[in-house]
Scaffold this motif. Sequence first.
Motif, PDB file in Angstrom:
ATOM      1  N   GLU A  87      16.662 -23.001  67.937  1.00 26.84           N
ATOM      2  CA  GLU A  87      17.954 -23.059  67.232  1.00 26.84           C
ATOM      3  C   GLU A  87      19.102 -22.747  68.179  1.00 26.84           C
ATOM      4  O   GLU A  87      20.154 -23.395  68.145  1.00 26.84           O
ATOM      5  CB  GLU A  87      17.958 -22.088  66.045  1.00 26.84           C
ATOM      6  CG  GLU A  87      17.001 -22.458  64.935  1.00 26.84           C
ATOM      7  CD  GLU A  87      15.549 -22.043  65.186  1.00 26.84           C
ATOM      8  OE1 GLU A  87      15.263 -21.314  66.174  1.00 26.84           O
ATOM      9  OE2 GLU A  87      14.690 -22.468  64.396  1.00 26.84           O
ATOM     10  N   ALA A 115      22.160 -25.207  69.355  1.00 24.75           N
ATOM     11  CA  ALA A 115      23.574 -24.805  69.272  1.00 24.75           C
ATOM     12  C   ALA A 115      24.253 -24.946  70.634  1.00 24.75           C
ATOM     13  O   ALA A 115      25.383 -25.448  70.717  1.00 24.75           O
ATOM     14  CB  ALA A 115      23.683 -23.374  68.754  1.00 24.75           C
ATOM     15  N   LYS A 172      24.818 -28.664  71.372  1.00 24.88           N
ATOM     16  CA  LYS A 172      25.951 -29.197  70.597  1.00 24.88           C
ATOM     17  C   LYS A 172      27.273 -28.820  71.258  1.00 24.88           C
ATOM     18  O   LYS A 172      28.196 -29.636  71.337  1.00 24.88           O
ATOM     19  CB  LYS A 172      25.923 -28.670  69.161  1.00 24.88           C
ATOM     20  CG  LYS A 172      24.857 -29.273  68.281  1.00 24.88           C
ATOM     21  CD  LYS A 172      24.922 -28.591  66.911  1.00 24.88           C
ATOM     22  CE  LYS A 172      23.956 -29.104  65.919  1.00 24.88           C
ATOM     23  NZ  LYS A 172      24.054 -28.370  64.638  1.00 24.88           N
ATOM     24  N   LYS A 173      27.356 -27.578  71.756  1.00 26.91           N
ATOM     25  CA  LYS A 173      28.587 -27.138  72.435  1.00 26.91           C
ATOM     26  C   LYS A 173      28.799 -27.921  73.724  1.00 26.91           C
ATOM     27  O   LYS A 173      29.907 -28.374  74.009  1.00 26.91           O
ATOM     28  CB  LYS A 173      28.523 -25.640  72.731  1.00 26.91           C
ATOM     29  CG  LYS A 173      28.719 -24.772  71.523  1.00 26.91           C
ATOM     30  CD  LYS A 173      28.593 -23.297  71.884  1.00 26.91           C
ATOM     31  CE  LYS A 173      28.523 -22.457  70.625  1.00 26.91           C
ATOM     32  NZ  LYS A 173      28.130 -21.068  70.907  1.00 26.91           N
ATOM     33  N   HIS A 227      31.506 -30.154  64.156  1.00 28.70           N
ATOM     34  CA  HIS A 227      30.755 -29.412  63.152  1.00 28.70           C
ATOM     35  C   HIS A 227      29.924 -30.398  62.325  1.00 28.70           C
ATOM     36  O   HIS A 227      30.412 -31.456  61.943  1.00 28.70           O
ATOM     37  CB  HIS A 227      31.771 -28.685  62.262  1.00 28.70           C
ATOM     38  CG  HIS A 227      31.218 -27.607  61.420  1.00 28.70           C
ATOM     39  ND1 HIS A 227      30.834 -26.385  61.935  1.00 28.70           N
ATOM     40  CD2 HIS A 227      30.999 -27.544  60.092  1.00 28.70           C
ATOM     41  CE1 HIS A 227      30.402 -25.624  60.947  1.00 28.70           C
ATOM     42  NE2 HIS A 227      30.482 -26.303  59.828  1.00 28.70           N
ATOM     43  N   LYS A 273      34.350 -33.834  60.620  1.00 34.22           N
ATOM     44  CA  LYS A 273      32.978 -33.337  60.665  1.00 34.22           C
ATOM     45  C   LYS A 273      31.982 -34.491  60.656  1.00 34.22           C
ATOM     46  O   LYS A 273      32.260 -35.558  60.116  1.00 34.22           O
ATOM     47  CB  LYS A 273      32.709 -32.420  59.476  1.00 34.22           C
ATOM     48  CG  LYS A 273      33.634 -31.209  59.467  1.00 34.22           C
ATOM     49  CD  LYS A 273      33.479 -30.406  58.207  1.00 34.22           C
ATOM     50  CE  LYS A 273      34.517 -29.287  58.164  1.00 34.22           C
ATOM     51  NZ  LYS A 273      34.464 -28.554  56.891  1.00 34.22           N
ATOM     52  N   ASP A 309      25.231 -27.455  60.842  1.00 38.30           N
ATOM     53  CA  ASP A 309      25.873 -26.152  61.028  1.00 38.30           C
ATOM     54  C   ASP A 309      26.105 -25.473  59.689  1.00 38.30           C
ATOM     55  O   ASP A 309      26.213 -24.249  59.632  1.00 38.30           O
ATOM     56  CB  ASP A 309      27.213 -26.326  61.753  1.00 38.30           C
ATOM     57  CG  ASP A 309      27.029 -26.913  63.139  1.00 38.30           C
ATOM     58  OD1 ASP A 309      26.254 -26.329  63.924  1.00 38.30           O
ATOM     59  OD2 ASP A 309      27.635 -27.963  63.438  1.00 38.30           O
ATOM     60  N   GLU A 310      26.231 -26.272  58.632  1.00 42.04           N
ATOM     61  CA  GLU A 310      26.422 -25.714  57.293  1.00 42.04           C
ATOM     62  C   GLU A 310      25.948 -26.712  56.247  1.00 42.04           C
ATOM     63  O   GLU A 310      25.756 -27.892  56.531  1.00 42.04           O
ATOM     64  CB  GLU A 310      27.874 -25.329  57.036  1.00 42.04           C
ATOM     65  CG  GLU A 310      28.793 -26.498  56.791  1.00 42.04           C
ATOM     66  CD  GLU A 310      30.181 -26.098  56.318  1.00 42.04           C
ATOM     67  OE1 GLU A 310      30.296 -25.223  55.433  1.00 42.04           O
ATOM     68  OE2 GLU A 310      31.136 -26.669  56.837  1.00 42.04           O
ATOM     69  N   LYS A 361      22.026 -20.520  57.583  1.00 43.24           N
ATOM     70  CA  LYS A 361      23.074 -21.532  57.472  1.00 43.24           C
ATOM     71  C   LYS A 361      24.058 -21.137  56.375  1.00 43.24           C
ATOM     72  O   LYS A 361      23.646 -20.752  55.283  1.00 43.24           O
ATOM     73  CB  LYS A 361      22.487 -22.906  57.118  1.00 43.24           C
ATOM     74  CG  LYS A 361      21.406 -23.404  58.046  1.00 43.24           C
ATOM     75  CD  LYS A 361      21.946 -23.884  59.346  1.00 43.24           C
ATOM     76  CE  LYS A 361      20.812 -24.379  60.240  1.00 43.24           C
ATOM     77  NZ  LYS A 361      21.291 -24.993  61.457  1.00 43.24           N
TER      78      LYS A 361
END
Length: 129
Positions: free
Chosen positions: A10, A14, A17-18, A24, A50, A91-92, A116
């Motif tokens: 995970e 992350a 993705k950055k 997002h 998004k 991300d959510e 999440k």
Amino acid sequence: MSHPAPLTPEEQLADAKKLLSLPHVVVICGSTRFMAEMTEADLRETTAGKIVVKPACDMKSPHELWSDPVEAEALKARLDDLHRAKIRLADEVLVVGDYIGDSTRAEISYARSLGKPVRFTHPEVDPAA
């Protein structure tokens, strides 16, 4: 000399993705009875910048891909696995609709078990509220 703990998958995701400067990611969950509302939520989230992933198959509506009951049951299991993968990627979570059934309740529980954030279009249906 101590070494830092290796990153979890995970944490690696992350970080990737950055590094890729990805926006997002939001996954939409909810009963397929709310497909029109999901499409509207997709539009709103997308125009807010998004990346949106959501269910694409409404198995309650007739279609040749799930017309055979045996194949439909296998497809449903594959789609459930796919949706859990979407939750892991996101991300959510955005839960759409004013009704929470067993499948959506399980998705919410799964998302929360992963840490999440979960938003609701109708917060009054939040099982944790």
